[in-house]
Design a protein around this motif. Structure first.
Motif, PDB file in Angstrom:
ATOM      1  N   GLY A  73      41.223  59.350  26.865  1.00 60.24           N
ATOM      2  CA  GLY A  73      40.850  58.255  27.751  1.00 60.24           C
ATOM      3  C   GLY A  73      39.853  57.293  27.139  1.00 60.24           C
ATOM      4  O   GLY A  73      39.587  57.315  25.931  1.00 60.24           O
ATOM      5  N   THR A  74      39.291  56.441  28.001  1.00 59.69           N
ATOM      6  CA  THR A  74      38.278  55.472  27.568  1.00 59.69           C
ATOM      7  C   THR A  74      37.048  55.618  28.451  1.00 59.69           C
ATOM      8  O   THR A  74      37.100  56.195  29.540  1.00 59.69           O
ATOM      9  CB  THR A  74      38.805  54.031  27.680  1.00 59.69           C
ATOM     10  OG1 THR A  74      39.151  53.758  29.053  1.00 59.69           O
ATOM     11  CG2 THR A  74      40.028  53.834  26.806  1.00 59.69           C
ATOM     12  N   ASP A  75      35.925  55.072  27.972  1.00 63.80           N
ATOM     13  CA  ASP A  75      34.684  55.172  28.752  1.00 63.80           C
ATOM     14  C   ASP A  75      34.505  53.954  29.639  1.00 63.80           C
ATOM     15  O   ASP A  75      35.428  53.162  29.834  1.00 63.80           O
ATOM     16  CB  ASP A  75      33.494  55.384  27.824  1.00 63.80           C
ATOM     17  CG  ASP A  75      33.239  54.190  26.898  1.00 63.80           C
ATOM     18  OD1 ASP A  75      33.912  53.148  27.060  1.00 63.80           O
ATOM     19  OD2 ASP A  75      32.367  54.302  26.023  1.00 63.80           O
ATOM     20  N   GLU A  76      33.283  53.782  30.148  1.00 67.76           N
ATOM     21  CA  GLU A  76      33.017  52.711  31.111  1.00 67.76           C
ATOM     22  C   GLU A  76      33.089  51.320  30.502  1.00 67.76           C
ATOM     23  O   GLU A  76      33.118  50.319  31.223  1.00 67.76           O
ATOM     24  CB  GLU A  76      31.631  52.914  31.752  1.00 67.76           C
ATOM     25  CG  GLU A  76      30.435  52.686  30.828  1.00 67.76           C
ATOM     26  CD  GLU A  76      30.152  53.856  29.905  1.00 67.76           C
ATOM     27  OE1 GLU A  76      29.188  53.773  29.126  1.00 67.76           O
ATOM     28  OE2 GLU A  76      30.885  54.867  29.972  1.00 67.76           O
ATOM     29  N   LEU A  77      33.155  51.225  29.167  1.00 62.95           N
ATOM     30  CA  LEU A  77      33.299  49.929  28.495  1.00 62.95           C
ATOM     31  C   LEU A  77      34.650  49.796  27.796  1.00 62.95           C
ATOM     32  O   LEU A  77      34.851  48.856  27.019  1.00 62.95           O
ATOM     33  CB  LEU A  77      32.164  49.735  27.479  1.00 62.95           C
ATOM     34  CG  LEU A  77      30.748  49.630  28.061  1.00 62.95           C
ATOM     35  CD1 LEU A  77      29.718  49.515  26.945  1.00 62.95           C
ATOM     36  CD2 LEU A  77      30.629  48.456  29.020  1.00 62.95           C
ATOM     37  N   GLY A  78      35.544  50.719  28.047  1.00 68.21           N
ATOM     38  CA  GLY A  78      36.870  50.655  27.454  1.00 68.21           C
ATOM     39  C   GLY A  78      36.944  51.163  26.029  1.00 68.21           C
ATOM     40  O   GLY A  78      37.958  50.964  25.349  1.00 68.21           O
ATOM     41  N   ARG A  79      35.912  51.842  25.547  1.00 69.63           N
ATOM     42  CA  ARG A  79      35.904  52.358  24.186  1.00 69.63           C
ATOM     43  C   ARG A  79      36.665  53.682  24.125  1.00 69.63           C
ATOM     44  O   ARG A  79      36.601  54.486  25.061  1.00 69.63           O
ATOM     45  CB  ARG A  79      34.456  52.552  23.700  1.00 69.63           C
ATOM     46  CG  ARG A  79      33.678  51.262  23.613  1.00 69.63           C
ATOM     47  CD  ARG A  79      32.198  51.483  23.347  1.00 69.63           C
ATOM     48  NE  ARG A  79      31.537  52.176  24.451  1.00 69.63           N
ATOM     49  CZ  ARG A  79      30.208  52.283  24.575  1.00 69.63           C
ATOM     50  NH1 ARG A  79      29.416  51.739  23.660  1.00 69.63           N
ATOM     51  NH2 ARG A  79      29.683  52.911  25.608  1.00 69.63           N
ATOM     52  N   ASP A  80      37.376  53.899  23.022  1.00 68.93           N
ATOM     53  CA  ASP A  80      38.148  55.126  22.857  1.00 68.93           C
ATOM     54  C   ASP A  80      37.210  56.325  22.847  1.00 68.93           C
ATOM     55  O   ASP A  80      36.330  56.454  21.985  1.00 68.93           O
ATOM     56  CB  ASP A  80      38.942  55.077  21.553  1.00 68.93           C
ATOM     57  CG  ASP A  80      39.835  56.294  21.386  1.00 68.93           C
ATOM     58  OD1 ASP A  80      40.898  56.322  22.003  1.00 68.93           O
ATOM     59  OD2 ASP A  80      39.440  57.211  20.632  1.00 68.93           O
ATOM     60  N   TYR A  81      37.410  57.241  23.799  1.00 68.87           N
ATOM     61  CA  TYR A  81      36.442  58.319  24.006  1.00 68.87           C
ATOM     62  C   TYR A  81      36.530  59.394  22.931  1.00 68.87           C
ATOM     63  O   TYR A  81      35.514  59.977  22.553  1.00 68.87           O
ATOM     64  CB  TYR A  81      36.642  58.940  25.388  1.00 68.87           C
ATOM     65  CG  TYR A  81      35.409  59.608  25.914  1.00 68.87           C
ATOM     66  CD1 TYR A  81      34.260  58.873  26.178  1.00 68.87           C
ATOM     67  CD2 TYR A  81      35.368  60.984  26.122  1.00 68.87           C
ATOM     68  CE1 TYR A  81      33.107  59.484  26.644  1.00 68.87           C
ATOM     69  CE2 TYR A  81      34.232  61.610  26.598  1.00 68.87           C
ATOM     70  CZ  TYR A  81      33.101  60.850  26.857  1.00 68.87           C
ATOM     71  OH  TYR A  81      31.952  61.458  27.316  1.00 68.87           O
ATOM     72  N   LEU A  82      37.726  59.670  22.453  1.00 68.92           N
ATOM     73  CA  LEU A  82      37.872  60.678  21.402  1.00 68.92           C
ATOM     74  C   LEU A  82      37.141  60.247  20.142  1.00 68.92           C
ATOM     75  O   LEU A  82      36.420  61.037  19.520  1.00 68.92           O
ATOM     76  CB  LEU A  82      39.347  60.918  21.106  1.00 68.92           C
ATOM     77  CG  LEU A  82      39.654  61.893  19.955  1.00 68.92           C
ATOM     78  CD1 LEU A  82      39.060  63.270  20.241  1.00 68.92           C
ATOM     79  CD2 LEU A  82      41.152  61.995  19.714  1.00 68.92           C
ATOM     80  N   THR A  83      37.300  58.982  19.760  1.00 71.58           N
ATOM     81  CA  THR A  83      36.628  58.475  18.565  1.00 71.58           C
ATOM     82  C   THR A  83      35.117  58.526  18.726  1.00 71.58           C
ATOM     83  O   THR A  83      34.394  58.942  17.803  1.00 71.58           O
ATOM     84  CB  THR A  83      37.071  57.033  18.269  1.00 71.58           C
ATOM     85  OG1 THR A  83      38.490  56.986  18.164  1.00 71.58           O
ATOM     86  CG2 THR A  83      36.463  56.536  16.969  1.00 71.58           C
ATOM     87  N   ARG A  84      34.617  58.128  19.885  1.00 70.25           N
ATOM     88  CA  ARG A  84      33.172  58.171  20.120  1.00 70.25           C
ATOM     89  C   ARG A  84      32.655  59.607  20.105  1.00 70.25           C
ATOM     90  O   ARG A  84      31.542  59.864  19.636  1.00 70.25           O
ATOM     91  CB  ARG A  84      32.834  57.502  21.445  1.00 70.25           C
ATOM     92  CG  ARG A  84      32.908  55.985  21.367  1.00 70.25           C
ATOM     93  CD  ARG A  84      32.379  55.317  22.618  1.00 70.25           C
ATOM     94  NE  ARG A  84      30.965  55.595  22.860  1.00 70.25           N
ATOM     95  CZ  ARG A  84      29.974  55.026  22.197  1.00 70.25           C
ATOM     96  NH1 ARG A  84      30.212  54.160  21.214  1.00 70.25           N
ATOM     97  NH2 ARG A  84      28.728  55.312  22.491  1.00 70.25           N
ATOM     98  N   THR A  85      33.449  60.532  20.592  1.00 71.01           N
ATOM     99  CA  THR A  85      33.028  61.932  20.585  1.00 71.01           C
ATOM    100  C   THR A  85      32.949  62.483  19.165  1.00 71.01           C
ATOM    101  O   THR A  85      32.027  63.235  18.823  1.00 71.01           O
ATOM    102  CB  THR A  85      33.998  62.789  21.421  1.00 71.01           C
ATOM    103  OG1 THR A  85      34.045  62.286  22.761  1.00 71.01           O
ATOM    104  CG2 THR A  85      33.548  64.238  21.456  1.00 71.01           C
TER     105      THR A  85
END
Length: 283
Positions: A62-74
């Motif tokens: 999924g994406t976070d509250e700003l539309g950023r790819d959550y897997l990549t951020r994790t």
């Protein structure tokens, strides 16, 4: 001796699936953290048209509250958490070993002064201590490494001191003293190598503790700051979206738990190599 250590290590792997899992998991986490730059997705790139999207083929978590790819951020967050854990461990272990060996070897007033200092630092609640320190240091990666490294060495110092008190009474150390070897040479040539098993085990535990501390501080807003991500501040951001996007808390939370468990398990496994007699006794 070396063959016995290798045999005990192999037996540990054969008898413990959790140990194999821990080693594989840590190798996997370190590997993806090192090569995360190969992922063709900017972890800080916002996409307001796809905010809080559920897991899909285009965004596996999924994406976070700003539309950023959550897997990549994790994954990027995991790299930050590991950097904090390793560097903070190096600082805390270095200080703890130095204080512990000096305190245990020289004893007397030196021991009393150093141990009372350790008691004083240990008695201060870490949250209050970190909050005060954060007033003087700008929150961020460097600050969190320094804070964790400088204020988590006390337990290692106690462990090393206890080992040193025993080792300094052994014949080879007494002989080194009798022939006039300097205290510095005795500490670095005889004492520290003898407490190395304790240092190894304490180091792996220290990494796990540092990752947990960083996650706690970032969760409270005192650690890693946006837009940089860590597992702790990802959990912090997930608080506001638990009802609509529970996955935001699940992924970093599970990774924190598994990483801390794996480092602690690795410490027990390393003890099989460096302390075969102890490991055998535990069996």
């Amino acid at each position: 001796m070396e063959n016995r250590r290798i045999k005990n290590f192999i037996n540990e792997l054969q008898n413990s699936k959790s140990t194999i899992f821990s080693i594989i998991f840590l190798i996997f986490i370190v590997f993806i953290s090192v090569f995360v730059f190969l992922i063709p997705i900017n972890p800080d790139a916002t996409d307001t048209a796809n905010m809080l999207q559920s897991p899909s083929l285009s965004h596996l978590f999924g994406t976070d509250e700003l539309g950023r790819d959550y897997l990549t951020r994790t994954i990027y967050g995991g790299r930050v958490s590991l950097i904090v854990g390793v560097l903070a461990m190096i600082i805390s272990t270095s200080i703890g070993v130095l204080v512990g060996t000096i305190s245990g070897y020289f004893g007397g007033k030196t021991d009393n002064i150093l141990m009372r200092f350790v008691d004083i630092i240990s008695s201060i609640p870490w949250l209050i201590l970190v909050t005060v320190i954060s007033i003087f240091l700008k929150p961020g990666l460097q600050a969190i490494i320094i804070v964790i490294g400088l204020f988590t060495w006390m337990e290692i110092a106690r462990l090393v001191r206890a080992e040193t008190l025993s080792i300094k009474e052994r014949e080879y150390v007494l002989y080194a003293i009798s022939i006039g070897q300097s205290s510095k040479k005795i500490i670095f040539k005889h004492i520290i190598p003898s407490v190395f098993p304790t240092i190894i085990i304490a180091s792996t535990t220290s990494i796990a503790d540092a990752i947990m501390t960083e996650s706690s501080l970032s969760f409270l807003g005192l650690g890693i700051q946006q837009p940089m991500s860590s597992w702790g501040n990802l959990l912090q951001n997930a608080q506001a979206n638990l009802q609509s996007a529970a996955y935001m808390a699940i992924l970093p939370g599970v990774l924190i738990i598994l990483t801390i468990y794996s480092f602690n398990k690795l410490g027990n496994t390393l003890r099989v190599i460096v302390e075969p007699k102890t490991a055998g006794g535990e069996r």
